[in-house]
Design a protein around this motif. Structure first.
Motif, PDB file in Angstrom:
ATOM      1  N   ASP A  24     -36.110 -40.827  12.960  1.00  0.00           N
ATOM      2  CA  ASP A  24     -36.061 -39.426  12.502  1.00  0.00           C
ATOM      3  C   ASP A  24     -36.563 -38.485  13.586  1.00  0.00           C
ATOM      4  OD1 ASP A  24     -35.154 -40.454  10.132  1.00  0.00           O
ATOM      5  OD2 ASP A  24     -37.059 -40.230   9.066  1.00  0.00           O
ATOM      6  N   GLU A  25     -37.684 -38.839  14.200  1.00  0.00           N
ATOM      7  CA  GLU A  25     -38.223 -37.995  15.269  1.00  0.00           C
ATOM      8  C   GLU A  25     -37.316 -38.003  16.496  1.00  0.00           C
ATOM      9  OE1 GLU A  25     -42.116 -39.453  15.974  1.00  0.00           O
ATOM     10  OE2 GLU A  25     -42.993 -38.482  14.193  1.00  0.00           O
ATOM     11  N   ALA A  26     -36.653 -39.131  16.750  1.00  0.00           N
ATOM     12  CA  ALA A  26     -35.736 -39.206  17.895  1.00  0.00           C
ATOM     13  C   ALA A  26     -34.544 -38.284  17.686  1.00  0.00           C
ATOM     14  CB  ALA A  26     -35.277 -40.654  18.103  1.00  0.00           C
ATOM     15  N   ILE A  31     -25.795 -36.139  24.766  1.00  0.00           N
ATOM     16  CA  ILE A  31     -27.238 -36.044  25.040  1.00  0.00           C
ATOM     17  C   ILE A  31     -27.985 -37.183  24.352  1.00  0.00           C
ATOM     18  CG2 ILE A  31     -29.284 -34.600  24.761  1.00  0.00           C
ATOM     19  CD1 ILE A  31     -27.327 -33.562  26.843  1.00  0.00           C
ATOM     20  N   GLY A  32     -27.562 -37.543  23.133  1.00  0.00           N
ATOM     21  CA  GLY A  32     -28.258 -38.594  22.405  1.00  0.00           C
ATOM     22  C   GLY A  32     -28.106 -39.960  23.027  1.00  0.00           C
ATOM     23  N   ASN A  33     -26.924 -40.279  23.536  1.00  0.00           N
ATOM     24  CA  ASN A  33     -26.734 -41.580  24.162  1.00  0.00           C
ATOM     25  C   ASN A  33     -27.412 -41.661  25.525  1.00  0.00           C
ATOM     26  OD1 ASN A  33     -24.965 -43.155  22.307  1.00  0.00           O
ATOM     27  ND2 ASN A  33     -23.616 -41.420  22.586  1.00  0.00           N
ATOM     28  N   LEU A  34     -27.542 -40.512  26.204  1.00  0.00           N
ATOM     29  CA  LEU A  34     -28.271 -40.511  27.465  1.00  0.00           C
ATOM     30  C   LEU A  34     -29.770 -40.600  27.249  1.00  0.00           C
ATOM     31  CD1 LEU A  34     -26.327 -37.776  29.500  1.00  0.00           C
ATOM     32  CD2 LEU A  34     -26.265 -40.265  29.832  1.00  0.00           C
ATOM     33  N   ASN A  35     -30.228 -40.155  26.101  1.00  0.00           N
ATOM     34  CA  ASN A  35     -31.664 -40.151  25.790  1.00  0.00           C
ATOM     35  C   ASN A  35     -31.945 -40.985  24.548  1.00  0.00           C
ATOM     36  OD1 ASN A  35     -32.893 -37.807  27.662  1.00  0.00           O
ATOM     37  ND2 ASN A  35     -30.880 -37.155  26.910  1.00  0.00           N
ATOM     38  N   TYR A  36     -31.327 -42.139  24.468  1.00  0.00           N
ATOM     39  CA  TYR A  36     -31.554 -43.015  23.331  1.00  0.00           C
ATOM     40  C   TYR A  36     -33.019 -43.459  23.336  1.00  0.00           C
ATOM     41  CZ  TYR A  36     -30.266 -46.319  19.678  1.00  0.00           C
ATOM     42  OH  TYR A  36     -30.149 -47.006  18.479  1.00  0.00           O
ATOM     43  N   PRO A  37     -33.670 -43.489  22.176  1.00  0.00           N
ATOM     44  CA  PRO A  37     -35.116 -43.820  22.165  1.00  0.00           C
ATOM     45  C   PRO A  37     -35.393 -45.236  22.673  1.00  0.00           C
ATOM     46  CG  PRO A  37     -34.217 -43.763  19.945  1.00  0.00           C
ATOM     47  CD  PRO A  37     -33.155 -43.223  20.841  1.00  0.00           C
ATOM     48  N   ASP A  38     -36.237 -45.312  23.706  1.00  0.00           N
ATOM     49  CA  ASP A  38     -36.590 -46.617  24.287  1.00  0.00           C
ATOM     50  C   ASP A  38     -37.370 -47.486  23.308  1.00  0.00           C
ATOM     51  OD1 ASP A  38     -35.329 -45.886  26.626  1.00  0.00           O
ATOM     52  OD2 ASP A  38     -37.178 -45.073  27.524  1.00  0.00           O
ATOM     53  N   GLU A  39     -38.217 -46.858  22.513  1.00  0.00           N
ATOM     54  CA  GLU A  39     -39.012 -47.624  21.558  1.00  0.00           C
ATOM     55  C   GLU A  39     -38.125 -48.322  20.543  1.00  0.00           C
ATOM     56  OE1 GLU A  39     -42.518 -49.219  20.230  1.00  0.00           O
ATOM     57  OE2 GLU A  39     -42.166 -47.979  21.994  1.00  0.00           O
ATOM     58  N   ALA A  40     -37.021 -47.672  20.152  1.00  0.00           N
ATOM     59  CA  ALA A  40     -36.086 -48.309  19.220  1.00  0.00           C
ATOM     60  C   ALA A  40     -35.411 -49.513  19.870  1.00  0.00           C
ATOM     61  CB  ALA A  40     -35.034 -47.296  18.762  1.00  0.00           C
ATOM     62  N   ARG A  55     -35.624 -34.749  18.341  1.00  0.00           N
ATOM     63  CA  ARG A  55     -35.833 -34.532  19.778  1.00  0.00           C
ATOM     64  C   ARG A  55     -34.495 -34.384  20.507  1.00  0.00           C
ATOM     65  NH1 ARG A  55     -36.381 -37.812  24.276  1.00  0.00           N
ATOM     66  NH2 ARG A  55     -36.040 -39.668  22.980  1.00  0.00           N
ATOM     67  N   ILE A  56     -33.477 -35.144  20.090  1.00  0.00           N
ATOM     68  CA  ILE A  56     -32.163 -35.052  20.727  1.00  0.00           C
ATOM     69  C   ILE A  56     -31.549 -33.677  20.497  1.00  0.00           C
ATOM     70  CG2 ILE A  56     -29.801 -35.928  20.608  1.00  0.00           C
ATOM     71  CD1 ILE A  56     -31.026 -38.701  20.066  1.00  0.00           C
ATOM     72  N   VAL A  57     -31.695 -33.144  19.289  1.00  0.00           N
ATOM     73  CA  VAL A  57     -31.153 -31.816  19.003  1.00  0.00           C
ATOM     74  C   VAL A  57     -31.851 -30.773  19.854  1.00  0.00           C
ATOM     75  CG1 VAL A  57     -30.902 -30.031  17.230  1.00  0.00           C
ATOM     76  CG2 VAL A  57     -30.439 -32.411  16.670  1.00  0.00           C
ATOM     77  N   ARG A  58     -33.158 -30.868  20.008  1.00  0.00           N
ATOM     78  CA  ARG A  58     -33.890 -29.891  20.815  1.00  0.00           C
ATOM     79  C   ARG A  58     -33.503 -30.000  22.292  1.00  0.00           C
ATOM     80  NH1 ARG A  58     -37.711 -27.435  17.784  1.00  0.00           N
ATOM     81  NH2 ARG A  58     -38.399 -28.482  15.855  1.00  0.00           N
ATOM     82  N   LEU A  59     -33.205 -31.231  22.751  1.00  0.00           N
ATOM     83  CA  LEU A  59     -32.773 -31.399  24.137  1.00  0.00           C
ATOM     84  C   LEU A  59     -31.380 -30.809  24.362  1.00  0.00           C
ATOM     85  CD1 LEU A  59     -33.982 -35.060  24.926  1.00  0.00           C
ATOM     86  CD2 LEU A  59     -34.925 -32.919  25.817  1.00  0.00           C
ATOM     87  N   ALA A  60     -30.522 -30.877  23.341  1.00  0.00           N
ATOM     88  CA  ALA A  60     -29.151 -30.356  23.472  1.00  0.00           C
ATOM     89  C   ALA A  60     -29.094 -28.844  23.405  1.00  0.00           C
ATOM     90  CB  ALA A  60     -28.255 -30.964  22.388  1.00  0.00           C
ATOM     91  N   ALA A  61     -30.104 -28.226  22.814  1.00  0.00           N
ATOM     92  CA  ALA A  61     -30.134 -26.761  22.721  1.00  0.00           C
ATOM     93  C   ALA A  61     -30.482 -26.163  24.080  1.00  0.00           C
ATOM     94  CB  ALA A  61     -31.140 -26.334  21.656  1.00  0.00           C
ATOM     95  N   PRO A  62     -30.056 -24.909  24.368  1.00  0.00           N
ATOM     96  CA  PRO A  62     -29.245 -24.042  23.486  1.00  0.00           C
ATOM     97  C   PRO A  62     -27.780 -24.432  23.504  1.00  0.00           C
ATOM     98  CG  PRO A  62     -29.705 -22.915  25.552  1.00  0.00           C
ATOM     99  CD  PRO A  62     -30.450 -24.223  25.625  1.00  0.00           C
ATOM    100  N   PHE A  63     -27.110 -24.080  22.418  1.00  0.00           N
ATOM    101  CA  PHE A  63     -25.694 -24.378  22.256  1.00  0.00           C
ATOM    102  C   PHE A  63     -24.864 -23.157  22.638  1.00  0.00           C
ATOM    103  CE2 PHE A  63     -28.113 -26.958  19.254  1.00  0.00           C
ATOM    104  CZ  PHE A  63     -27.676 -28.229  19.579  1.00  0.00           C
ATOM    105  N   PRO A  64     -23.554 -23.305  22.752  1.00  0.00           N
ATOM    106  CA  PRO A  64     -22.724 -22.135  23.065  1.00  0.00           C
ATOM    107  C   PRO A  64     -22.865 -21.060  21.989  1.00  0.00           C
ATOM    108  CG  PRO A  64     -21.485 -24.167  23.405  1.00  0.00           C
ATOM    109  CD  PRO A  64     -22.762 -24.553  22.724  1.00  0.00           C
ATOM    110  N   PRO A  65     -22.779 -19.797  22.366  1.00  0.00           N
ATOM    111  CA  PRO A  65     -22.864 -18.715  21.367  1.00  0.00           C
ATOM    112  C   PRO A  65     -21.745 -18.826  20.349  1.00  0.00           C
ATOM    113  CG  PRO A  65     -23.125 -17.852  23.588  1.00  0.00           C
ATOM    114  CD  PRO A  65     -22.671 -19.273  23.745  1.00  0.00           C
TER     115      PRO A  65
END
Length: 274
Positions: free
Chosen positions: A232-234, A183-192, A237-247
């Motif tokens: 830090d904010e990126a 998820i993080g590599n697909l949504n790498y921060p453009d501003e960075a 945001r990546i963790v929130r995009l990856a959620a929810p995780f498997p039980p």
């Protein structure tokens, strides 16, 4: 015939008969205790006593006294009134004047006035104090019960990191890492990318992710910043995009799992966790 056999057995076998002598014992004296004494010594005493006494009576024969002592009850001390028994209750002492004599080079007297402090009677506890103490104990017991119930209702938590070796935790963490990095590599921060923050170097931060038993997100906390608020904010945001995780697996006997990992923003716009 029987007596003849016994007589021959005594002669042949040398049997003898003897009586058992009583064990020696100390002589004892029978002494009568009298409560009063006379000045003259009787010429012929009928009994032994602790004092000289010319007894009287109406009997012609010498009769032993029937009581253990000559008086119905023994006196505390002969010839004086009974001694009063102390009740044990503390009696306050009146203030008194004491003289303290101090001698150093010359003799002089110092007069000090001291007053005895009346001590409270602790033999009888104060009913109000007892009631207040019972109420306080009841309040403390209620607070302790409430805290115990609150602690029992808290979720069971477990913290793991990259050093985890337990099979179940390591397997779940490996799946979590794969998901977050994808998820993080697909949504790498453009501003960075535009600011080229890496500039040929790797920027890292330390982040802890809390996962509930059903896989939903409990919390996301930055433990150590990368030095750039944008990264830090990126990461959050990546963790929130990856959620929810498997039980969480059924063999995990806790309610929340916390994963602490180091996030690396590497040159070439690549995200890795370790």
């Amino acid at each position: 015939m029987l007596f003849s056999i016994i007589a021959h057995a005594v002669v042949v076998l040398g049997l003898t008969f003897d009586y058992v002598k009583p064990a020696p014992r100390l002589p004892s004296l029978d002494v009568i205790l009298v409560q009063s004494a006379t000045g003259t010594k009787p010429e012929k005493a009928d009994f032994l006593a602790n004092a000289n006494n010319e007894g009287g009576g109406s009997s012609d024969k010498a009769v032993r006294p029937t009581d253990l002592v000559s008086a119905p009850l023994p006196k505390p001390q002969p010839g004086i009134a009974p001694i009063p028994v102390e009740t044990g209750k503390r009696v306050p002492q009146p203030p008194g004047e004491h003289e303290l004599l101090t001698q150093k080079k010359s003799d002089f007297a110092v007069r000090t006035q001291t007053q005895a402090t009346e001590q409270p009677d602790t033999a009888r506890p104060n009913p109000d104090a007892l009631a207040e103490r019972k109420l306080e104990m009841a309040r403390l017991a209620n607070e302790l019960h409430s805290e115990t119930q609150g602690y029992a209702k808290r979720p069971k938590k477990k913290y793991i990191s990259a050093n985890t070796r337990e099979a179940t935790d390591a397997a779940y963490q490996a799946g979590w890492v794969t998901r977050v990095e994808r998820i993080g590599n697909l949504n790498y921060p453009d501003e960075a990318r535009r600011q080229q923050l890496q500039n040929g170097r790797t920027l890292s931060l330390l982040l802890t992710t809390g996962i509930k038993r059903d896989g939903s997100l409990a919390s996301v906390d930055i433990i150590q910043s990368s030095g750039f608020k944008l990264l830090d904010e990126a990461a959050i945001r990546i963790v929130r995009l990856a959620a929810p995780f498997p039980p969480l697996p059924a063999n995990m006997n806790y309610d929340e799992l916390y994963i602490t990992r180091t996030w690396e923003f590497q040159p070439g716009d690549v995200l890795k966790t370790r």
